[in-house]
Design a protein around this motif. Structure first.
Motif, PDB file in Angstrom:
ATOM      1  N   LEU A 110       0.824  -1.214   0.000  1.00  0.00           N
ATOM      2  CA  LEU A 110       0.000   0.000   0.000  1.00  0.00           C
ATOM      3  C   LEU A 110       0.857   1.263   0.000  1.00  0.00           C
ATOM      4  O   LEU A 110       0.550   2.237  -0.702  1.00  0.00           O
ATOM      5  N   GLU A 111       1.944   1.248   0.774  1.00  0.00           N
ATOM      6  CA  GLU A 111       2.849   2.392   0.807  1.00  0.00           C
ATOM      7  C   GLU A 111       3.527   2.576  -0.548  1.00  0.00           C
ATOM      8  O   GLU A 111       3.671   3.696  -1.041  1.00  0.00           O
ATOM      9  N   ALA A 112       3.935   1.468  -1.155  1.00  0.00           N
ATOM     10  CA  ALA A 112       4.590   1.529  -2.468  1.00  0.00           C
ATOM     11  C   ALA A 112       3.626   2.062  -3.519  1.00  0.00           C
ATOM     12  O   ALA A 112       3.990   2.922  -4.327  1.00  0.00           O
ATOM     13  N   GLU A 113       2.417   1.563  -3.502  1.00  0.00           N
ATOM     14  CA  GLU A 113       1.399   2.022  -4.459  1.00  0.00           C
ATOM     15  C   GLU A 113       1.123   3.514  -4.280  1.00  0.00           C
ATOM     16  O   GLU A 113       1.065   4.262  -5.260  1.00  0.00           O
ATOM     17  N   ALA A 114       0.982   3.950  -3.033  1.00  0.00           N
ATOM     18  CA  ALA A 114       0.712   5.373  -2.763  1.00  0.00           C
ATOM     19  C   ALA A 114       1.852   6.255  -3.264  1.00  0.00           C
ATOM     20  O   ALA A 114       1.617   7.311  -3.858  1.00  0.00           O
ATOM     21  N   ARG A 115       3.092   5.822  -3.045  1.00  0.00           N
ATOM     22  CA  ARG A 115       4.248   6.619  -3.497  1.00  0.00           C
ATOM     23  C   ARG A 115       4.263   6.729  -5.020  1.00  0.00           C
ATOM     24  O   ARG A 115       4.479   7.806  -5.571  1.00  0.00           O
ATOM     25  N   LEU A 116       4.054   5.616  -5.687  1.00  0.00           N
ATOM     26  CA  LEU A 116       4.079   5.642  -7.151  1.00  0.00           C
ATOM     27  C   LEU A 116       2.941   6.499  -7.693  1.00  0.00           C
ATOM     28  O   LEU A 116       3.139   7.292  -8.602  1.00  0.00           O
ATOM     29  N   LYS A 117       1.758   6.367  -7.120  1.00  0.00           N
ATOM     30  CA  LYS A 117       0.629   7.186  -7.575  1.00  0.00           C
ATOM     31  C   LYS A 117       0.901   8.673  -7.342  1.00  0.00           C
ATOM     32  O   LYS A 117       0.601   9.503  -8.187  1.00  0.00           O
ATOM     33  N   GLU A 118       1.476   8.989  -6.195  1.00  0.00           N
ATOM     34  CA  GLU A 118       1.794  10.392  -5.900  1.00  0.00           C
ATOM     35  C   GLU A 118       2.746  10.977  -6.949  1.00  0.00           C
ATOM     36  O   GLU A 118       2.542  12.068  -7.452  1.00  0.00           O
ATOM     37  N   LEU A 119       3.765  10.212  -7.287  1.00  0.00           N
ATOM     38  CA  LEU A 119       4.761  10.697  -8.244  1.00  0.00           C
ATOM     39  C   LEU A 119       4.224  10.766  -9.667  1.00  0.00           C
ATOM     40  O   LEU A 119       4.622  11.624 -10.442  1.00  0.00           O
ATOM     41  N   THR A 120       3.338   9.843 -10.016  1.00  0.00           N
ATOM     42  CA  THR A 120       2.858   9.800 -11.398  1.00  0.00           C
ATOM     43  C   THR A 120       1.631  10.671 -11.624  1.00  0.00           C
ATOM     44  O   THR A 120       1.276  10.927 -12.766  1.00  0.00           O
ATOM     45  N   GLN A 121       0.998  11.132 -10.577  1.00  0.00           N
ATOM     46  CA  GLN A 121      -0.222  11.915 -10.739  1.00  0.00           C
ATOM     47  C   GLN A 121       0.010  13.414 -10.570  1.00  0.00           C
ATOM     48  O   GLN A 121      -0.930  14.186 -10.546  1.00  0.00           O
ATOM     49  N   ARG A 122       1.248  13.831 -10.425  1.00  0.00           N
ATOM     50  CA  ARG A 122       1.552  15.266 -10.344  1.00  0.00           C
ATOM     51  C   ARG A 122       1.362  15.887 -11.715  1.00  0.00           C
ATOM     52  O   ARG A 122       1.825  15.353 -12.717  1.00  0.00           O
ATOM     53  N   GLY A 123       0.706  17.006 -11.754  1.00  0.00           N
ATOM     54  CA  GLY A 123       0.477  17.666 -13.039  1.00  0.00           C
ATOM     55  C   GLY A 123      -0.440  16.828 -13.909  1.00  0.00           C
ATOM     56  O   GLY A 123      -1.336  16.152 -13.435  1.00  0.00           O
ATOM     57  N   THR A 124      -0.206  16.879 -15.196  1.00  0.00           N
ATOM     58  CA  THR A 124      -0.998  16.102 -16.143  1.00  0.00           C
ATOM     59  C   THR A 124      -0.235  14.819 -16.466  1.00  0.00           C
ATOM     60  O   THR A 124       0.801  14.865 -17.122  1.00  0.00           O
ATOM     61  N   PRO A 125      -0.748  13.684 -15.992  1.00  0.00           N
ATOM     62  CA  PRO A 125      -0.029  12.432 -16.243  1.00  0.00           C
ATOM     63  C   PRO A 125       0.056  12.109 -17.733  1.00  0.00           C
ATOM     64  O   PRO A 125      -0.892  12.334 -18.481  1.00  0.00           O
ATOM     65  N   GLY A 126       1.185  11.571 -18.142  1.00  0.00           N
ATOM     66  CA  GLY A 126       1.368  11.138 -19.521  1.00  0.00           C
ATOM     67  C   GLY A 126       1.257   9.628 -19.620  1.00  0.00           C
ATOM     68  O   GLY A 126       1.049   8.933 -18.626  1.00  0.00           O
ATOM     69  N   SER A 127       1.420   9.134 -20.831  1.00  0.00           N
ATOM     70  CA  SER A 127       1.287   7.692 -21.042  1.00  0.00           C
ATOM     71  C   SER A 127       2.326   6.906 -20.246  1.00  0.00           C
ATOM     72  O   SER A 127       2.033   5.810 -19.749  1.00  0.00           O
ATOM     73  N   GLU A 128       3.543   7.435 -20.098  1.00  0.00           N
ATOM     74  CA  GLU A 128       4.581   6.725 -19.341  1.00  0.00           C
ATOM     75  C   GLU A 128       4.230   6.647 -17.861  1.00  0.00           C
ATOM     76  O   GLU A 128       4.572   5.672 -17.190  1.00  0.00           O
ATOM     77  N   ASP A 129       3.556   7.671 -17.336  1.00  0.00           N
ATOM     78  CA  ASP A 129       3.111   7.624 -15.936  1.00  0.00           C
ATOM     79  C   ASP A 129       2.109   6.493 -15.750  1.00  0.00           C
ATOM     80  O   ASP A 129       2.197   5.706 -14.809  1.00  0.00           O
ATOM     81  N   HIS A 130       1.128   6.422 -16.649  1.00  0.00           N
ATOM     82  CA  HIS A 130       0.129   5.359 -16.569  1.00  0.00           C
ATOM     83  C   HIS A 130       0.775   3.995 -16.783  1.00  0.00           C
ATOM     84  O   HIS A 130       0.424   3.019 -16.108  1.00  0.00           O
ATOM     85  N   ALA A 131       1.734   3.916 -17.698  1.00  0.00           N
ATOM     86  CA  ALA A 131       2.419   2.647 -17.960  1.00  0.00           C
ATOM     87  C   ALA A 131       3.214   2.201 -16.735  1.00  0.00           C
ATOM     88  O   ALA A 131       3.305   0.998 -16.467  1.00  0.00           O
TER      89      ALA A 131
END
Length: 186
Positions: A110-131
């Motif tokens: 859960l902590e790992a998922e939250a960290r990754l989501k936090e980093l990838t959801q800053r600003g406008t996420p791109g395809s690499e963030d979703h990938a």
């Protein structure tokens, strides 16, 4: 180094970055795709010992060595290599993704998922963030979530061969063979 050949192979993205910095790194990508974890780590070691290796190439070699360590289920080594890659590639997702996968496998999903989501959801996420999110779930065997995030990534980059191939793998794992074959042919 542990050689845990019996460890289940985590489904990892075949390409973890949008380009290949050099021929040696292309070789590492081939070894990763073949799940030749020990060879991947050994070759990455050789590349890391090249005098004068540019920092960016050194960072990608650490990324590949970390994937190899994950494939062999050597979490401490994977974590160390991912951290080293993160220092050399501060604005790229693969080192963060690797650190999050290691953390999840060490019992903190859960902590790992939250960290990754936090980093990838800053600003406008791109395809690499979703990938990256998709790859995180794929590595943990959560095929439904992986499919969702590959779908989001494909919405932004529908012509990406890598994303289509990864979506095909996820759908295959979910037993959706016809849908999987459609993504394989894109």
């Amino acid at each position: 180094r542990k050689n845990n050949a019996a460890a289940p192979r985590a489904a990892l993205p075949v390409t973890v970055h949008p380009y290949m910095p050099g021929a040696s790194l292309s070789e590492l990508a081939r070894l990763e795709a073949a799940a030749a974890w020990s060879q991947l780590r050994d070759r990455a070691d050789e590349i890391l010992n090249i005098p004068g290796l540019p920092a960016q190439d050194r960072g990608w070699a650490y990324v590949y060595r970390a994937w190899g360590a994950l494939g062999e289920n050597d979490l401490p080594a994977a974590g160390q290599d991912a951290a080293a890659a993160g220092l050399l590639l501060p604005r790229t997702l693969p080192p963060v993704l690797l650190q999050c996968i290691v953390r999840a496998r060490q019992g903190e999903p859960l902590e790992a998922e939250a960290r990754l989501k936090e980093l990838t959801q800053r600003g406008t996420p791109g395809s690499e963030d979703h990938a990256a999110l998709a790859a995180f779930y794929q590595a943990g065997g959560d095929w439904v979530s992986a499919g969702h995030w590959y779908g989001e990534a494909l919405g932004l980059a529908p012509d990406s061969a890598r994303l289509n191939a990864n979506m095909a793998v996820v759908l295959w794992r979910l037993g959706k063979i016809r849908e999987s074959l459609a993504y394989m042919s894109r």
